[in-house]
Design a protein around this motif. Sequence first.
Motif, PDB file in Angstrom:
ATOM      1  N   VAL A 104       3.196   3.980  -7.306  1.00  0.00           N
ATOM      2  CA  VAL A 104       2.058   3.316  -6.661  1.00  0.00           C
ATOM      3  C   VAL A 104       2.244   1.802  -6.705  1.00  0.00           C
ATOM      4  N   GLY A 105       2.678   1.278  -7.858  1.00  0.00           N
ATOM      5  CA  GLY A 105       2.940  -0.157  -7.958  1.00  0.00           C
ATOM      6  C   GLY A 105       4.061  -0.587  -7.031  1.00  0.00           C
ATOM      7  N   LEU A 106       5.127   0.197  -6.982  1.00  0.00           N
ATOM      8  CA  LEU A 106       6.277  -0.126  -6.144  1.00  0.00           C
ATOM      9  C   LEU A 106       5.914  -0.053  -4.655  1.00  0.00           C
ATOM     10  N   LEU A 107       5.250   1.047  -4.254  1.00  0.00           N
ATOM     11  CA  LEU A 107       4.928   1.234  -2.846  1.00  0.00           C
ATOM     12  C   LEU A 107       3.882   0.228  -2.368  1.00  0.00           C
ATOM     13  N   SER A 108       2.991  -0.185  -3.254  1.00  0.00           N
ATOM     14  CA  SER A 108       2.021  -1.223  -2.892  1.00  0.00           C
ATOM     15  C   SER A 108       2.742  -2.529  -2.570  1.00  0.00           C
ATOM     16  N   MET A 109       3.711  -2.907  -3.418  1.00  0.00           N
ATOM     17  CA  MET A 109       4.474  -4.125  -3.158  1.00  0.00           C
ATOM     18  C   MET A 109       5.332  -3.968  -1.898  1.00  0.00           C
ATOM     19  N   PHE A 110       5.888  -2.760  -1.690  1.00  0.00           N
ATOM     20  CA  PHE A 110       6.655  -2.468  -0.476  1.00  0.00           C
ATOM     21  C   PHE A 110       5.802  -2.735   0.768  1.00  0.00           C
ATOM     22  N   ALA A 111       4.567  -2.239   0.746  1.00  0.00           N
ATOM     23  CA  ALA A 111       3.674  -2.413   1.887  1.00  0.00           C
ATOM     24  C   ALA A 111       3.316  -3.877   2.095  1.00  0.00           C
ATOM     25  N   LEU A 112       2.998  -4.567   1.001  1.00  0.00           N
ATOM     26  CA  LEU A 112       2.618  -5.977   1.117  1.00  0.00           C
ATOM     27  C   LEU A 112       3.792  -6.825   1.612  1.00  0.00           C
ATOM     28  N   GLN A 113       5.008  -6.486   1.164  1.00  0.00           N
ATOM     29  CA  GLN A 113       6.194  -7.193   1.663  1.00  0.00           C
ATOM     30  C   GLN A 113       6.403  -6.922   3.151  1.00  0.00           C
ATOM     31  N   ALA A 114       6.214  -5.668   3.572  1.00  0.00           N
ATOM     32  CA  ALA A 114       6.429  -5.303   4.969  1.00  0.00           C
ATOM     33  C   ALA A 114       5.428  -5.999   5.891  1.00  0.00           C
ATOM     34  N   PHE A 115       4.196  -6.170   5.402  1.00  0.00           N
ATOM     35  CA  PHE A 115       3.164  -6.813   6.216  1.00  0.00           C
ATOM     36  C   PHE A 115       3.167  -8.334   6.073  1.00  0.00           C
ATOM     37  N   GLY A 116       4.031  -8.871   5.206  1.00  0.00           N
ATOM     38  CA  GLY A 116       4.109 -10.309   5.017  1.00  0.00           C
ATOM     39  C   GLY A 116       2.900 -10.891   4.327  1.00  0.00           C
ATOM     40  N   THR A 117       2.214 -10.095   3.496  1.00  0.00           N
ATOM     41  CA  THR A 117       1.032 -10.567   2.765  1.00  0.00           C
ATOM     42  C   THR A 117       1.455 -11.524   1.654  1.00  0.00           C
ATOM     43  N   PRO A 118       0.828 -12.689   1.542  1.00  0.00           N
ATOM     44  CA  PRO A 118       1.153 -13.608   0.440  1.00  0.00           C
ATOM     45  C   PRO A 118       0.873 -12.952  -0.917  1.00  0.00           C
ATOM     46  N   LEU A 119       1.814 -13.085  -1.847  1.00  0.00           N
ATOM     47  CA  LEU A 119       1.700 -12.427  -3.153  1.00  0.00           C
ATOM     48  C   LEU A 119       1.317 -13.458  -4.210  1.00  0.00           C
ATOM     49  N   SER A 120       0.033 -13.579  -4.441  1.00  0.00           N
ATOM     50  CA  SER A 120      -0.490 -14.497  -5.444  1.00  0.00           C
ATOM     51  C   SER A 120      -0.664 -13.772  -6.773  1.00  0.00           C
ATOM     52  N   PRO A 121      -0.868 -14.524  -7.876  1.00  0.00           N
ATOM     53  CA  PRO A 121      -1.143 -13.865  -9.163  1.00  0.00           C
ATOM     54  C   PRO A 121      -2.348 -12.939  -9.098  1.00  0.00           C
ATOM     55  N   GLN A 122      -3.354 -13.284  -8.299  1.00  0.00           N
ATOM     56  CA  GLN A 122      -4.529 -12.427  -8.166  1.00  0.00           C
ATOM     57  C   GLN A 122      -4.167 -11.086  -7.523  1.00  0.00           C
ATOM     58  N   VAL A 123      -3.266 -11.127  -6.529  1.00  0.00           N
ATOM     59  CA  VAL A 123      -2.837  -9.887  -5.876  1.00  0.00           C
ATOM     60  C   VAL A 123      -2.069  -9.007  -6.861  1.00  0.00           C
ATOM     61  N   TYR A 124      -1.160  -9.624  -7.616  1.00  0.00           N
ATOM     62  CA  TYR A 124      -0.424  -8.861  -8.628  1.00  0.00           C
ATOM     63  C   TYR A 124      -1.381  -8.222  -9.641  1.00  0.00           C
ATOM     64  N   GLY A 125      -2.364  -8.977 -10.094  1.00  0.00           N
ATOM     65  CA  GLY A 125      -3.319  -8.463 -11.071  1.00  0.00           C
ATOM     66  C   GLY A 125      -4.141  -7.320 -10.514  1.00  0.00           C
ATOM     67  N   MET A 126      -4.566  -7.431  -9.249  1.00  0.00           N
ATOM     68  CA  MET A 126      -5.363  -6.369  -8.638  1.00  0.00           C
ATOM     69  C   MET A 126      -4.550  -5.096  -8.443  1.00  0.00           C
ATOM     70  N   VAL A 127      -3.282  -5.249  -8.024  1.00  0.00           N
ATOM     71  CA  VAL A 127      -2.409  -4.074  -7.862  1.00  0.00           C
ATOM     72  C   VAL A 127      -2.193  -3.386  -9.211  1.00  0.00           C
ATOM     73  N   LEU A 128      -1.989  -4.173 -10.264  1.00  0.00           N
ATOM     74  CA  LEU A 128      -1.787  -3.603 -11.596  1.00  0.00           C
ATOM     75  C   LEU A 128      -3.006  -2.814 -12.047  1.00  0.00           C
ATOM     76  N   LEU A 129      -4.186  -3.399 -11.905  1.00  0.00           N
ATOM     77  CA  LEU A 129      -5.413  -2.750 -12.371  1.00  0.00           C
ATOM     78  C   LEU A 129      -5.730  -1.498 -11.562  1.00  0.00           C
ATOM     79  N   THR A 130      -5.786  -1.642 -10.241  1.00  0.00           N
ATOM     80  CA  THR A 130      -6.158  -0.497  -9.404  1.00  0.00           C
ATOM     81  C   THR A 130      -5.061   0.570  -9.399  1.00  0.00           C
ATOM     82  N   GLY A 131      -3.802   0.148  -9.521  1.00  0.00           N
ATOM     83  CA  GLY A 131      -2.712   1.116  -9.564  1.00  0.00           C
ATOM     84  C   GLY A 131      -2.787   2.005 -10.792  1.00  0.00           C
ATOM     85  N   ALA A 132      -3.089   1.410 -11.948  1.00  0.00           N
ATOM     86  CA  ALA A 132      -3.217   2.196 -13.179  1.00  0.00           C
ATOM     87  C   ALA A 132      -4.388   3.165 -13.089  1.00  0.00           C
ATOM     88  N   LEU A 133      -5.517   2.701 -12.563  1.00  0.00           N
ATOM     89  CA  LEU A 133      -6.688   3.568 -12.432  1.00  0.00           C
ATOM     90  C   LEU A 133      -6.429   4.686 -11.428  1.00  0.00           C
TER      91      LEU A 133
END
Length: 414
Positions: free
Chosen positions: A304-333
């Motif tokens: 889930v963590g890997l595929l989330s980053m895959f998607a964000l990279q594919a869409f060109g979404t800026p990867l800020s510390p807040q985005v990393y933190g949200m992916v970590l939290l929601t991915g674990a849940l």
Amino acid sequence: MLNRWFAIALWKRVLGALALGLVFALVWPQGTPYVQFMGDLFVRAIRMLVAPIVLVTIAAGITALADPRRLGGLGGRTIGLFALTTAIAVSVGMLVATLVQPGVGAPLGTAAPHALGEPVTPYQQLIGIVPLNIFEALAKGDMLALIFVAILIGVGTVMAGEPGKPFAALLQATSAVLLKVVGIVMEATPFGVFALIANAVAANGAAVFVNVGWLALAVVLGSLIQILVVHSLILKLLAKLPLLPFFRGIVDALVVAFSTASSSATLPVAMRVAEKNLGVARPVFSTVLPLGASIGKDGTAMYVGLLSMFALQAFGTPLSPQVYGMVLLTGALAAFGTAPVPSASLFMLAAVLSAVGVPPEQTALVVGFVLPFDRLLDMTRTVPSASANLMVATTVARWESELDEAVYRSKADA
């Protein structure tokens, strides 16, 4: 001839069957429908055992512990360890994706969108733990509901005192019988694995092992890091156990996890491995492993963590510390709430991506792009989940002084 067959260690027979299945599919792919029934029968036999094993063995494990205070300590340590490994697994997936960059330039525009349907709300997940009908939960294989019922039955049996002892003995006897049945089914593993691998390769060709290129490589790297680094460090530092006996002892379970792509289907095999190969006492493995089949999702969390980053990279979404933190939290849940069945983690992706602002239409594109190749990726990422469950059971058994170290260390010389 039969004696020579059974004299070979099961894991060697299974690995040999895996190699033969690959060769069979490459040499005669049109012949795989003739052997498909062996794989289907094997998976059905294992899944047939999952629901009764969860219900009976957890209840039996609680009655064997007898002391409710001890059960609370064991449960707290188990859940704490699973939460730790799940959070680390999401981080590993994000790290590997950041290094490998599998999503950069991914042609998502060519993918057919795949609708995800209505996601289950946290409230629905919470109330679903208490089933309206125990037999319906058994029929559906609803793991969380079965665990809840099993805990109630076990605690009720202990609290009943003397009148509850005959029922406790019945639970222990039924648990022992079910584990013997698992041993019988396990002997069919080489034939099931042969058919499952042959059909997976024949359906997609030899390229099944390299499809979606960088994403497949990232999944393999993430799985290896989670098993060989994270699980090894926990065993070495927290359980203070040698690593070779553990990894030699769990091969059977890992091969079944790979071939079935299901943590739930791996549960009966994992229970047998925990007792026979690792020396984990029955009260511990019968409580920890069924719980792990529901919440121990290292492979899912990593993916889930890997595929989330895959998607964000594919869409060109800026990867800020807040985005990393949200992916970590929601991915674990999300990983904690994922059903232990093939490809379930794909359908938890919406919860993670929506938290960082990705609309459902774009999420459907990601799922549509990955889904045709997901079977092998799912088989791969189920392996760290199986390893995590057995690692947690071994570590908790060590802490609870319920580990037979003579049995555990004997695998170093096997």
